[in-house]
Design a protein around this motif. Structure first.
Motif, PDB file in Angstrom:
ATOM      1  N   VAL A   3       0.864  -1.180   0.000  1.00 64.10           N
ATOM      2  CA  VAL A   3       0.000   0.000   0.000  1.00 64.10           C
ATOM      3  C   VAL A   3       0.902   1.232   0.000  1.00 64.10           C
ATOM      4  O   VAL A   3       1.703   1.426   0.918  1.00 64.10           O
ATOM      5  CB  VAL A   3      -0.924   0.039   1.232  1.00 64.10           C
ATOM      6  N   GLU A   4       0.796   2.034  -1.045  1.00 65.50           N
ATOM      7  CA  GLU A   4       1.560   3.280  -1.120  1.00 65.50           C
ATOM      8  C   GLU A   4       0.623   4.433  -0.784  1.00 65.50           C
ATOM      9  O   GLU A   4      -0.514   4.481  -1.270  1.00 65.50           O
ATOM     10  CB  GLU A   4       2.139   3.466  -2.511  1.00 65.50           C
ATOM     11  N   VAL A   5       1.107   5.334   0.049  1.00 62.36           N
ATOM     12  CA  VAL A   5       0.269   6.449   0.497  1.00 62.36           C
ATOM     13  C   VAL A   5       0.964   7.770   0.180  1.00 62.36           C
ATOM     14  O   VAL A   5       2.044   8.050   0.693  1.00 62.36           O
ATOM     15  CB  VAL A   5      -0.007   6.376   2.012  1.00 62.36           C
ATOM     16  N   ARG A  39       4.666   8.146   0.743  1.00 68.47           N
ATOM     17  CA  ARG A  39       5.229   8.931  -0.351  1.00 68.47           C
ATOM     18  C   ARG A  39       4.970  10.416  -0.127  1.00 68.47           C
ATOM     19  O   ARG A  39       4.004  10.803   0.520  1.00 68.47           O
ATOM     20  CB  ARG A  39       4.597   8.501  -1.669  1.00 68.47           C
ATOM     21  N   SER A  40       5.816  11.222  -0.724  1.00 68.11           N
ATOM     22  CA  SER A  40       5.740  12.679  -0.536  1.00 68.11           C
ATOM     23  C   SER A  40       4.748  13.333  -1.482  1.00 68.11           C
ATOM     24  O   SER A  40       4.588  12.913  -2.629  1.00 68.11           O
ATOM     25  CB  SER A  40       7.120  13.307  -0.754  1.00 68.11           C
ATOM     26  N   PHE A 182      -3.854   9.954  -0.843  1.00 62.79           N
ATOM     27  CA  PHE A 182      -4.122   9.105  -1.999  1.00 62.79           C
ATOM     28  C   PHE A 182      -3.445   7.762  -1.745  1.00 62.79           C
ATOM     29  O   PHE A 182      -2.239   7.698  -1.521  1.00 62.79           O
ATOM     30  CB  PHE A 182      -3.578   9.758  -3.265  1.00 62.79           C
ATOM     31  N   PHE A 183      -4.236   6.700  -1.760  1.00 64.68           N
ATOM     32  CA  PHE A 183      -3.769   5.363  -1.404  1.00 64.68           C
ATOM     33  C   PHE A 183      -3.815   4.475  -2.650  1.00 64.68           C
ATOM     34  O   PHE A 183      -4.826   4.428  -3.339  1.00 64.68           O
ATOM     35  CB  PHE A 183      -4.657   4.747  -0.326  1.00 64.68           C
ATOM     36  N   VAL A 184      -2.723   3.771  -2.916  1.00 61.54           N
ATOM     37  CA  VAL A 184      -2.665   2.862  -4.063  1.00 61.54           C
ATOM     38  C   VAL A 184      -2.255   1.484  -3.575  1.00 61.54           C
ATOM     39  O   VAL A 184      -1.213   1.322  -2.928  1.00 61.54           O
ATOM     40  CB  VAL A 184      -1.670   3.370  -5.129  1.00 61.54           C
TER      41      VAL A 184
END
Length: 211
Positions: A3-5, A39-40, A182-184
């Motif tokens: 999960v990237e945020v 993430r920034s 934003f979550f991927v």
């Protein structure tokens, strides 16, 4: 599963979204197989570096409303944050440019402490009224979570990790994010905004089953 945020340190909705994701993970039976990477992103990249304004004054100027109107508007956000155990103090919060803070989170990530520093910086800005663009403050906060002070000083004195921050922001835009949080999930499923816990639970189950 990953999960990237994408998130900004001074974003009140991002901190709420962080807590809701964490609450969803707490009840997810496969949480041990989930990696979360922060993430920034900058909500206001044009905000002058070195400048700082009280959040109410900044929002009043930005919206064209009065400080009283802004205070009433942010009361709802404070109430939602309180439901997640976050005691926002907008009376003390200072709006700053977050670029250097984000550079420091990339140093923390290199030490396996990216999530911890992201949490510490959010708390510092939104709850404790700290200026998260001040070098000495940033070094102290980074050291609290285990980032070596000498390395933090070195990064802040130069331009290390600037390209990493810029790459994160560019990638967010390529993925269609115009705002944060934003979550991927596994680069297949996206969740935009601080959605209810149930939305994160559904996304986690869907992505896990697909994986």
């Amino acid at each position: 599963m990953k999960v990237e945020v994408w998130s900004d340190i001074v974003c009140p909705w991002c901190y709420i979204g962080k807590r809701r994701l964490e609450n969803a993970l707490a009840g997810f039976e496969h949480a041990g197989e989930v990696e979360v990477e922060w993430r920034s992103f900058q909500l206001d990249p044009e905000y002058p570096r070195g400048a700082g304004r009280p959040v109410y004054s900044h929002l009043a100027e930005k919206t064209g409303g009065s400080v009283e109107q802004v205070r009433a508007m942010t009361d709802r956000v404070k109430a939602l944050a309180a439901e997640e155990g976050l005691a926002y103090d907008f009376e003390r919060s200072i709006v700053v440019n977050t670029f250097d803070a984000h550079r420091l989170t990339h140093l923390a990530k290199a030490h396996g402490l990216g999530g911890q520093l992201h949490e510490r910086l959010m708390r510092a800005n939104l709850i404790e009224g700290e200026r998260v663009d001040d070098a000495d403050t940033l070094v102290r906060l980074a050291e609290e979570v285990g980032v070596p002070a000498a390395e933090a000083h070195r990064v802040l004195a130069g331009d290390e990790y600037a390209k990493d921050v810029e790459a994160d922001i560019r990638e967010a835009h390529l993925l269609g994010a115009n705002g944060v949080p934003f979550f991927v999930l596994d680069r297949k499923y996206g969740v935009a905004g601080a959605q209810p816990v149930e939305a994160f639970e559904t996304a986690l189950r869907t992505a896990y089953q697909a994986a």
